[in-house]
Scaffold this active site. Structure first.
Site, short mmCIF file in Angstrom:
data_model
loop_
_atom_site.label_atom_id
_atom_site.label_comp_id
_atom_site.label_asym_id
_atom_site.label_seq_id
_atom_site.Cartn_x
_atom_site.Cartn_y
_atom_site.Cartn_z
N GLY A 21 0.82 -1.21 0.00
CA GLY A 21 0.00 0.00 0.00
C GLY A 21 0.85 1.26 0.00
N ILE A 22 1.92 1.24 0.78
CA ILE A 22 2.80 2.42 0.87
C ILE A 22 3.59 2.59 -0.43
CG2 ILE A 22 4.72 3.48 2.14
CD1 ILE A 22 2.16 3.32 3.78
N CYS A 384 -16.39 9.74 18.12
CA CYS A 384 -17.47 8.75 17.99
C CYS A 384 -17.82 8.15 19.35
CB CYS A 384 -17.09 7.71 16.94
SG CYS A 384 -18.56 7.01 16.16
N MET A 387 -16.97 10.50 22.06
CA MET A 387 -17.93 11.59 22.27
C MET A 387 -19.12 11.06 23.06
SD MET A 387 -21.10 12.37 20.66
CE MET A 387 -22.05 13.77 20.10
N ARG A 465 -23.97 3.52 14.91
CA ARG A 465 -25.42 3.25 14.95
C ARG A 465 -26.12 4.15 15.95
NH1 ARG A 465 -23.70 -1.95 14.20
NH2 ARG A 465 -24.44 -2.61 12.15
N HIS A 510 -15.91 10.91 12.34
CA HIS A 510 -14.48 10.52 12.38
C HIS A 510 -13.64 11.52 11.59
CE1 HIS A 510 -14.87 6.39 14.04
NE2 HIS A 510 -16.10 6.53 13.59
N GLU A 512 -10.55 11.92 11.64
CA GLU A 512 -9.24 11.35 11.27
C GLU A 512 -9.20 10.87 9.82
OE1 GLU A 512 -11.43 10.02 13.33
OE2 GLU A 512 -11.41 7.84 13.35
N1 GLN Z 1 -20.41 1.94 19.04
C1 GLN Z 1 -20.83 3.25 18.78
C2 GLN Z 1 -21.98 3.30 17.79
O1 GLN Z 1 -22.21 2.36 17.08
C3 GLN Z 1 -19.68 4.12 18.30
C4 GLN Z 1 -19.08 3.67 17.01
C5 GLN Z 1 -17.72 4.26 16.73
O2 GLN Z 1 -17.01 4.70 17.64
N2 GLN Z 1 -17.28 4.22 15.49
O3 GLN Z 1 -22.67 4.28 17.72
#
Ligand code: GLN
Length: 546
Positions: A21-22, A384, A387, A465, A510, A512
């Protein structure tokens, strides 16, 4: 520019983990820096339809594209190096190939014929490879074949490459074989035999490699290159050394020194010039000459495996270079944090990031970590699940809702501050059913994030989710945690901040995935800056005390 798309296939020999990949991304960078429009694609020979259902221990991070495809982490490297978005078309697995062939069969599209690996599976592979090329958007498509030649599961791919080269004709498709030249310390020698064997294995499938890229821990001497060229039927100039580098970001320069781009372009009958990688080298210079150093705690449950948080680690490299600071990452396993040891494990850190994740394991440790950094003014960045844990922590300890929880961890909680969306409730399939891909988010006037992004609306990629439960929004906001990013259509809370805290930001998406060398992500840049300020403040305090 060229009228027909040219194809470069990258195969691997001897062993896995050589860094195809690199190499592919570095070559693409050099070609892009000469004005070519380049795409990279990864073909993965496993049966999962995508890596979305794979545990990070199995396959590292699952990378998510703008269009919501759950893909191999190599696509992250492609985006970080090239600064162009990838999509579902850039990652195809055997599972997906079979799925579409079987769907066609069920629809009767094969008109009663027997459906076979050759030609039906190989045709589908060829079709997927050419999708990018036929779009007219690219001059060159680099296709990385996952796995190692000789593997049973790689065979249909190798056969498809053989046919494609034939169809495309000379000058239009070449094969780069990435191989290992091991050093035997007892003998004090580099050994070519494994490479000879893997080139032969490739030939048994009808493919002559055009270029060898040899991974090695020591410089390859001239005579060894000559030997490899002679025994493997390649020109001497096409024996490219790929020596271990201290950072993956050095590899484009190493490939440039070796002339990989030149040989490739010559074989493809394309014009070669000197690539302009000034910006890239400016980034490298900043990365390698930091003016200060900070330590960020990465709290997660997959910390044993570096690849689980690949994009987060790379985003810190980009943000570190931008701030001219070396960012040391201290991994802290969330399962081993509790309210008694949080101080011991976290107080020396300049900033703390609570990582994404799924399921119950390590959850309470994440909540204890958030409590400690919130109460002690340590910069906090929650991504995610990170948070979501920040919201639960705030509800439990500031609003005193003791049983506040996410229904992911505790389906019976009376206070589901994090809950499933209605439309997710009846879904039973696991693959491809999350909220995925890019979604818009409006940023609140006067918020930290609005200032950081310098935008009113942003687009960020999701993979989850569960959601912030808006029934609790006003209570939470009144107590001091503010929803500063909202989805314009659904009103879903995408960002929370604590304005009273020096730097406390949790994002449901995300960030990142979108950080690249050319465009370090603003949130990571701001978080590193906040951690650096915290570091300087602590240093100032301890100097004043001594
Ligand atoms: N498990 C959590 C959700 O499904 C957070 C998912 C995550 O961190 N990518 O909402």
């Amino acid at each position: 520019m060229t009228t027909t798309t040219k194809y470069i296939f990258v195969t691997g020999g001897v062993t896995s983990s050589l860094g195809k990949g690199i190499i592919a991304a570095s070559l693409a960078k050099l070609l892009q820096a000469q004005g070519y429009r380049v795409a990279i694609q990864k073909l993965d020979p496993y049966i999962n339809v995508d890596p979305g259902t794979l545990n990070p221990y199995e396959h590292g991070e699952c990378y998510v594209t703008e269009d919501g495809a759950e893909t191999d982490l190599d696509l992250g490297h492609y985006e970080r190096f090239l600064n162009i978005p990838t999509s579902q078309a850039n990652n195809v697995t055997t599972g997906r190939i079979y799925q579409s062939v079987i769907q066609k069969e069920r629809r009767g599209e094969f008109l009663g014929k027997t459906v076979q690996v050759v030609p039906h599976i190989t045709d589908e592979i060829k079709h997927r490879v050419q999708l990018l090329g036929n779009s007219g958007e690219y001059d060159i498509v680099i296709t990385e074949i996952g796995g190692t030649v000789g593997d049973i599961e790689s065979l249909p791919y190798i056969e498809a490459v053989r046919q494609l080269r034939w169809d495309l004709g000379e000058d239009n498709g070449i094969v780069i074989h990435l191989t290992l030249v091991p050093y035997l310390s007892a003998a004090g020698e580099l050994k070519t035999k494994p490479t000879q064997h893997s080139v032969k294995t490739l030939m048994e499938s009808g493919i002559q490699a055009d270029i060898l890229v040899c991974r090695t821990e020591h410089d390859l001497p001239e005579d060894l290159r000559r030997k490899l060229a002679l025994f493997c039927n390649v020109r001497e100039e096409a024996v490219i050394q790929s020596i271990d580098a201290s950072t993956i970001y050095d590899v484009p320069n190493l490939m440039l020194e070796q002339g990989l781009d030149k040989v490739v372009l010559k074989k493809l009958a394309l014009k070669s010039t000197t690539p302009n990688i000034t910006k890239w080298n400016q980034f490298l210079a900043r990365h390698k000459n930091p003016k200060s150093e900070i330590t960020i705690g990465l709290i997660g449950k997959y910390v044993e495996l570096q690849d689980s948080y690949k994009s987060i680690l790379e985003a810190f490299i980009h943000a570190g270079a931008e701030n001219e600071v070396k960012v040391n990452i201290e991994s802290v396993h969330s399962e081993y944090i509790n309210s008694d040891n949080a101080k011991l494990k976290l107080s020396h850190l300049d900033g703390v990031l609570v990582a994404p994740g799924f399921g119950e394991r390590g959850i309470e440790g994440k909540i204890d970590a958030v409590k400690y950094v919130r109460e002690n003014n340590i910069p906090f960045f929650g991504i995610c699940l990170g948070m979501q844990m920040a919201v639960i922590e705030f509800a439990r300890h500031v609003l005193n809702i003791a049983d506040a929880d996410s229904t992911e961890m505790n389906a019976a909680t009376k206070n589901p501050v994090i809950d499933l969306m209605e439309e997710q409730k009846n879904i039973t399939d696991k693959g491809g059913t999350m909220r995925l891909g890019a979604w818009a988010c409006d940023l609140k006037i006067g918020s930290k994030v609005r200032d950081i992004y310098k935008a009113e609306t942003i687009n960020e990629r999701h993979r989850h989710r569960y959601e912030f439960n808006s029934n609790y929004k006003s209570q939470i906001e009144e107590a001091g945690m503010v929803a500063t990013g909202l989805n314009p259509e659904t009103g879903l809370v995408e960002i929370v901040e604590i304005p009273e805290h020096p730097w406390f930001v949790g994002v449901q998406y995300h960030p990142e995935y979108k950080s690249t060398v050319a465009n370090p992500h603003p949130l990571f840049v701001a978080f590193v800056k906040a951690a650096l300020n915290n570091h300087k403040r602590k240093k100032g305090v301890s100097m004043a005390q001594s």
